[in-house]
Design a protein around this motif. Structure first.
Motif, PDB file in Angstrom:
ATOM      1  N   ARG A 267       0.817  -1.212   0.000  1.00 59.95           N
ATOM      2  CA  ARG A 267       0.000   0.000   0.000  1.00 59.95           C
ATOM      3  C   ARG A 267       0.850   1.262   0.000  1.00 59.95           C
ATOM      4  NH1 ARG A 267      -5.389   1.433   1.502  1.00 59.95           N
ATOM      5  NH2 ARG A 267      -5.781  -0.795   1.791  1.00 59.95           N
ATOM      6  N   ARG A 268       1.833   1.335   0.885  1.00 61.99           N
ATOM      7  CA  ARG A 268       2.624   2.574   0.991  1.00 61.99           C
ATOM      8  C   ARG A 268       3.389   2.842  -0.307  1.00 61.99           C
ATOM      9  NH1 ARG A 268       6.112   3.620   6.314  1.00 61.99           N
ATOM     10  NH2 ARG A 268       3.948   3.635   7.063  1.00 61.99           N
ATOM     11  N   ASN A 269       3.964   1.812  -0.887  1.00 61.59           N
ATOM     12  CA  ASN A 269       4.682   1.990  -2.150  1.00 61.59           C
ATOM     13  C   ASN A 269       3.734   2.468  -3.242  1.00 61.59           C
ATOM     14  OD1 ASN A 269       6.939   1.793  -3.929  1.00 61.59           O
ATOM     15  ND2 ASN A 269       6.181  -0.185  -4.656  1.00 61.59           N
ATOM     16  N   MET A 270       2.532   1.897  -3.276  1.00 58.40           N
ATOM     17  CA  MET A 270       1.555   2.295  -4.281  1.00 58.40           C
ATOM     18  C   MET A 270       1.165   3.755  -4.090  1.00 58.40           C
ATOM     19  SD  MET A 270       0.080   0.778  -6.830  1.00 58.40           S
ATOM     20  CE  MET A 270      -0.969   1.482  -8.085  1.00 58.40           C
ATOM     21  N   GLU A 271       0.953   4.162  -2.853  1.00 58.80           N
ATOM     22  CA  GLU A 271       0.599   5.556  -2.579  1.00 58.80           C
ATOM     23  C   GLU A 271       1.696   6.502  -3.044  1.00 58.80           C
ATOM     24  OE1 GLU A 271      -2.267   5.090   1.370  1.00 58.80           O
ATOM     25  OE2 GLU A 271      -0.101   5.328   1.595  1.00 58.80           O
ATOM     26  N   ASN A 272       2.954   6.133  -2.803  1.00 58.20           N
ATOM     27  CA  ASN A 272       4.072   6.994  -3.194  1.00 58.20           C
ATOM     28  C   ASN A 272       4.150   7.152  -4.710  1.00 58.20           C
ATOM     29  OD1 ASN A 272       4.852   7.413  -0.547  1.00 58.20           O
ATOM     30  ND2 ASN A 272       6.340   5.732  -0.536  1.00 58.20           N
ATOM     31  N   ILE A 273       4.009   6.039  -5.426  1.00 55.11           N
ATOM     32  CA  ILE A 273       4.148   6.101  -6.884  1.00 55.11           C
ATOM     33  C   ILE A 273       2.945   6.793  -7.508  1.00 55.11           C
ATOM     34  CG2 ILE A 273       4.398   4.728  -8.989  1.00 55.11           C
ATOM     35  CD1 ILE A 273       5.850   2.648  -7.196  1.00 55.11           C
ATOM     36  N   LEU A 274       1.744   6.517  -6.997  1.00 56.55           N
ATOM     37  CA  LEU A 274       0.569   7.229  -7.491  1.00 56.55           C
ATOM     38  C   LEU A 274       0.680   8.728  -7.226  1.00 56.55           C
ATOM     39  CD1 LEU A 274      -2.553   5.014  -6.700  1.00 56.55           C
ATOM     40  CD2 LEU A 274      -1.819   5.831  -8.942  1.00 56.55           C
ATOM     41  N   GLY A 275       1.321   9.070  -6.118  1.00 52.78           N
ATOM     42  CA  GLY A 275       1.559  10.490  -5.844  1.00 52.78           C
ATOM     43  C   GLY A 275       2.435  11.123  -6.910  1.00 52.78           C
ATOM     44  N   GLN A 276       3.413  10.378  -7.414  1.00 52.09           N
ATOM     45  CA  GLN A 276       4.251  10.888  -8.497  1.00 52.09           C
ATOM     46  C   GLN A 276       3.444  11.057  -9.790  1.00 52.09           C
ATOM     47  OE1 GLN A 276       8.041   8.724  -8.919  1.00 52.09           O
ATOM     48  NE2 GLN A 276       7.742   7.947  -6.829  1.00 52.09           N
ATOM     49  N   VAL A 277       2.566  10.093 -10.059  1.00 53.84           N
ATOM     50  CA  VAL A 277       1.714  10.189 -11.247  1.00 53.84           C
ATOM     51  C   VAL A 277       0.794  11.399 -11.127  1.00 53.84           C
ATOM     52  CG1 VAL A 277      -0.092   9.039 -12.590  1.00 53.84           C
ATOM     53  CG2 VAL A 277       1.808   7.700 -11.652  1.00 53.84           C
ATOM     54  N   GLU A 278       0.219  11.581  -9.953  1.00 51.50           N
ATOM     55  CA  GLU A 278      -0.649  12.734  -9.700  1.00 51.50           C
ATOM     56  C   GLU A 278       0.114  14.034  -9.927  1.00 51.50           C
ATOM     57  OE1 GLU A 278      -4.135  14.830  -8.136  1.00 51.50           O
ATOM     58  OE2 GLU A 278      -3.820  12.835  -8.974  1.00 51.50           O
ATOM     59  N   GLY A 279       1.342  14.089  -9.410  1.00 47.40           N
ATOM     60  CA  GLY A 279       2.153  15.297  -9.579  1.00 47.40           C
ATOM     61  C   GLY A 279       2.498  15.564 -11.034  1.00 47.40           C
ATOM     62  N   ALA A 280       2.771  14.507 -11.795  1.00 45.96           N
ATOM     63  CA  ALA A 280       3.100  14.677 -13.214  1.00 45.96           C
ATOM     64  C   ALA A 280       1.919  15.230 -13.989  1.00 45.96           C
ATOM     65  CB  ALA A 280       3.545  13.335 -13.798  1.00 45.96           C
ATOM     66  N   LYS A 282      -0.547  17.069 -12.767  1.00 48.00           N
ATOM     67  CA  LYS A 282      -0.732  18.465 -12.362  1.00 48.00           C
ATOM     68  C   LYS A 282       0.281  19.369 -13.065  1.00 48.00           C
ATOM     69  CE  LYS A 282      -2.759  17.666  -7.765  1.00 48.00           C
ATOM     70  NZ  LYS A 282      -2.528  17.756  -6.292  1.00 48.00           N
ATOM     71  N   ALA A 283       1.530  18.908 -13.159  1.00 43.34           N
ATOM     72  CA  ALA A 283       2.582  19.723 -13.759  1.00 43.34           C
ATOM     73  C   ALA A 283       2.375  19.911 -15.258  1.00 43.34           C
ATOM     74  CB  ALA A 283       3.938  19.079 -13.500  1.00 43.34           C
ATOM     75  N   SER A 284       1.674  18.964 -15.897  1.00 39.00           N
ATOM     76  CA  SER A 284       1.485  19.037 -17.350  1.00 39.00           C
ATOM     77  C   SER A 284       0.516  20.135 -17.756  1.00 39.00           C
ATOM     78  CB  SER A 284       0.971  17.700 -17.873  1.00 39.00           C
ATOM     79  OG  SER A 284      -0.406  17.524 -17.547  1.00 39.00           O
ATOM     80  N   GLY A 285      -0.291  20.615 -16.823  1.00 33.79           N
ATOM     81  CA  GLY A 285      -1.349  21.557 -17.154  1.00 33.79           C
ATOM     82  C   GLY A 285      -2.601  20.875 -17.638  1.00 33.79           C
ATOM     83  N   GLY A 286      -2.479  19.596 -17.916  1.00 34.43           N
ATOM     84  CA  GLY A 286      -3.582  18.694 -18.173  1.00 34.43           C
ATOM     85  C   GLY A 286      -4.469  19.041 -19.349  1.00 34.43           C
ATOM     86  N   PRO A 287      -5.484  18.207 -19.483  1.00 32.84           N
ATOM     87  CA  PRO A 287      -5.822  17.110 -18.580  1.00 32.84           C
ATOM     88  C   PRO A 287      -5.013  15.846 -18.824  1.00 32.84           C
ATOM     89  CG  PRO A 287      -7.422  17.182 -20.353  1.00 32.84           C
ATOM     90  CD  PRO A 287      -6.499  18.345 -20.565  1.00 32.84           C
ATOM     91  N   PHE A 288      -4.187  15.828 -19.933  1.00 35.56           N
ATOM     92  CA  PHE A 288      -3.432  14.619 -20.259  1.00 35.56           C
ATOM     93  C   PHE A 288      -1.981  14.780 -19.839  1.00 35.56           C
ATOM     94  CE2 PHE A 288      -7.020  14.846 -23.267  1.00 35.56           C
ATOM     95  CZ  PHE A 288      -7.674  13.675 -22.907  1.00 35.56           C
ATOM     96  N   PHE A 289      -1.213  13.706 -19.981  1.00 34.96           N
ATOM     97  CA  PHE A 289       0.154  13.710 -19.458  1.00 34.96           C
ATOM     98  C   PHE A 289       1.061  14.695 -20.180  1.00 34.96           C
ATOM     99  CE2 PHE A 289      -1.144   9.696 -17.529  1.00 34.96           C
ATOM    100  CZ  PHE A 289      -0.491   9.752 -16.316  1.00 34.96           C
ATOM    101  N   MET A 290       0.792  14.935 -21.461  1.00 36.32           N
ATOM    102  CA  MET A 290       1.625  15.861 -22.219  1.00 36.32           C
ATOM    103  C   MET A 290       0.880  17.140 -22.550  1.00 36.32           C
ATOM    104  SD  MET A 290       4.365  14.069 -22.247  1.00 36.32           S
ATOM    105  CE  MET A 290       5.399  15.177 -23.177  1.00 36.32           C
TER     106      MET A 290
END
Length: 553
Positions: A267-280, A282-290
């Motif tokens: 669970r903790r590892n999944m939360e950490n990696i999903l947090g990175q996906v969430e951050g990516a 947000k940083a893209s300006g969205g709604p997609f990854f690029m």
């Protein structure tokens, strides 16, 4: 690839059903049961009996994979098909359900939209909105069948995540293609002609300009390079490095998901990696990854992230996807949810998207099993149709709760309730003879040899004795979806009473098993979209409830 288990070691590298399968705040409502009247208590009792007909009811730990040994044993012992034919009962049932399939079809056509009436013609031609039943895909009259350059081999059941990536890309790029369907290893054998093409048997496969490609990543790359006149899925110029980093993140996420899903303590590892996906995101300006449109990065993420939302909720009680309007405290991944919202506006994703129930039953046989944890129990009950998350009713019973009680967002883009019912009626009425026989497997004999997937049993032998009962109930169910259940309550009650009084316990149980067999094997998107599947599953439970009620009277 054929199944996902091989991905565990390579994360660093990129039934046939004949109908053609929340937020933490909700946890506070689990097991809230209310005082009921005598009538409501009786209804609750029937709901519990309906739950006992569920596919998983005799499956240890609600783990779909563990039913295989039981199926193998019952195949060897020759159990099933003990129902005796009853000509007098058949005549009675036909005298009660007097509206035939041709009349049902005519009634359906009178209320369909022009596009719905054109569905079968468009399907054959490959025009218009895509369908999992397409054999060719031309999109419109500007494309000709003789000009098709791509033959796409994918699985019959629409389960394979790698096939989904290629399928989505073909649709997003609007490249015409021909479809050939083969079994996955977990529910059948591969035809010899396919094995000559792909000796290892893995899917997807594509033949493009007479050359064979047997890996999803290779197919995706070739679709971009050989069809430059179609939409590109390459990352925007100057963002290639970001794209490579995101693709590495996707592989890391896939490894974390598969590791936790099959075992425990992740669970903790999944939360950490999903947090990175969430951050990516947000940083893209969205709604997609690029940024503002899909790219190869989204294609690589979509199939596994879709399956994560379903499987981690079901097996682990881990929430990723939440219904619209969920407050920020109960939405741990808002950017991921916005990404899904944007994907769901694309016809290419709408076509290929599955539901939680189908995923949670198709993944274990692909992976060799999944590890359920106690936190997932209330979600398993809700996804399996046994009990809503708030504990007030069966989750596949009327009235259907929005978003399945808060755990799986409704497909608002798929049309209203009436459209969902029309879709379900269209699938039933068009292929009713084969569907009746398919459902009658529930009272027949299990196949020998059995297959790994509980949702599939291609070698099963249907019971002939219950087929008139199945047919008359399905005719009444389709009419109830067209006219409203209240209009056909009396007919369904009379059918149930005749089944119990003239058929006896053995016949009634066989009919219930047949209706349950069909209900549990409605596949999304293979057979219909989720709203239509929810309507059909619930209407079948309505019919099952009538028979159970007649048995208890």
């Amino acid at each position: 690839m054929d199944g996902i288990r091989r991905s565990i070691g390579r994360v660093i590298v990129p039934i046939l059903l004949v109908l053609s399968s929340s937020s933490n705040g909700f946890q506070n409502h689990i097991h809230q049961y209310y005082h009921t009247t005598a009538l409501e208590r009786k209804s609750s009792s029937i709901s519990k009996k309906i739950a006992a007909t569920r596919l998983y009811s005799n499956t240890p730990n609600n783990n779909p994979f563990s039913s295989l040994l039981g199926d193998f044993a019952s195949s060897i012992m020759g159990q099933g098909d003990s129902v005796s034919a009853n000509a007098n009962l058949d005549a009675t049932l036909q005298g009660i359900a007097t509206v035939g399939w041709s009349e049902i079809r005519s009634q359906l056509e009178s209320v369909q939209t022009p596009e719905e009436r054109q569905f079968r013609d468009s399907l054959a031609l490959g025009y218009g909105v895509g369908s999992p039943m397409n054999k060719i895909r031309l999109y419109d009259e500007s494309n000709k069948e003789e000009d098709i350059r791509v033959t796409f081999y994918r699985d019959h059941a629409s389960w394979c995540p790698y096939c989904q990536k290629v399928w989505f890309a073909l649709e997003e790029k609007k490249i015409p293609y021909r479809v050939e369907k083969v079994n996955m290893n977990c529910y059948g054998d591969k035809p010899r002609e396919f094995l000559r093409l792909q000796p290892n048997g893995q899917i997807p496969v594509a033949i493009i300009d007479s050359r064979t490609y047997g890996q999803s990543n290779d197919i995706l790359a070739v679709l971009d390079s050989l069809f430059p006149e179609h939409k590109s899925l390459q990352p925007p110029a100057g963002q290639e490095r970001e794209a490579r980093e995101l693709l590495m993140l996707e592989r890391t996420l896939a490894g974390a998901w598969l590791g936790w899903l099959r075992g425990g303590g992740g669970r903790r590892n999944m939360e950490n990696i999903l947090g990175q996906v969430e951050g990516a995101l947000k940083a893209s300006g969205g709604p997609f990854f690029m940024g503002k449109d899909v790219s190869i990065v989204d294609v690589q993420f979509l199939s596994f992230l879709e399956r994560m939302c379903a499987s981690l909720l079901f097996f682990k009680g881990f929430v990723i996807r939440v219904p619209p309007g969920t407050d920020s405290q109960n939405n741990p991944y808002p950017a991921i949810n916005q990404w899904f919202d944007a994907l769901e506006q694309k016809p290419s994703y709408q076509l290929t998207k599955s539901d939680y129930y189908t995923h949670c039953w198709d993944l274990p046989p692909q992976l060799g099993g999944c590890g359920p944890e106690p936190e997932g129990e209330p979600y398993r009950k809700a996804i399996n149709g046994e009990r809503s998350l708030d504990g007030t009713q069966g989750s596949w019973e009327f009235p259907l709760q929005p978003h399945n009680g808060g755990i799986e967002p409704d497909w608002m883009w798929a049309g209203d309730e009436a459209a969902a019912k029309r879709e379900a009626v269209e699938r039933l009425s068009f292929n009713h003879q084969a569907i009746v026989k398919f459902a009658a497997r529930g009272a027949g004999k299990k196949g020998m040899p059995p297959v790994m997937a509980p949702l599939a049993d291609p070698n099963a032998v249907p019971s002939e004795a219950v087929q008139t009962g199945v047919e008359t109930v399905l005719q009444t169910v389709t009419l109830a979806m067209l006219d409203g259940r209240e209009t056909h309550e009396d007919t369904m009650s009379k059918l149930a009473q005749a089944v119990v009084q003239q058929g006896g316990q053995e016949y009634a149980d066989g009919l219930i098993s047949s209706l349950s067999y069909l209900r549990d094997r409605v596949g999304v998107p293979r057979d219909m979209k989720l709203p239509a599947a929810r309507q059909l599953r619930a209407h079948l439970n309505w019919a099952i409830g009538k028979i159970l009620n007649a048995q208890s009277s």
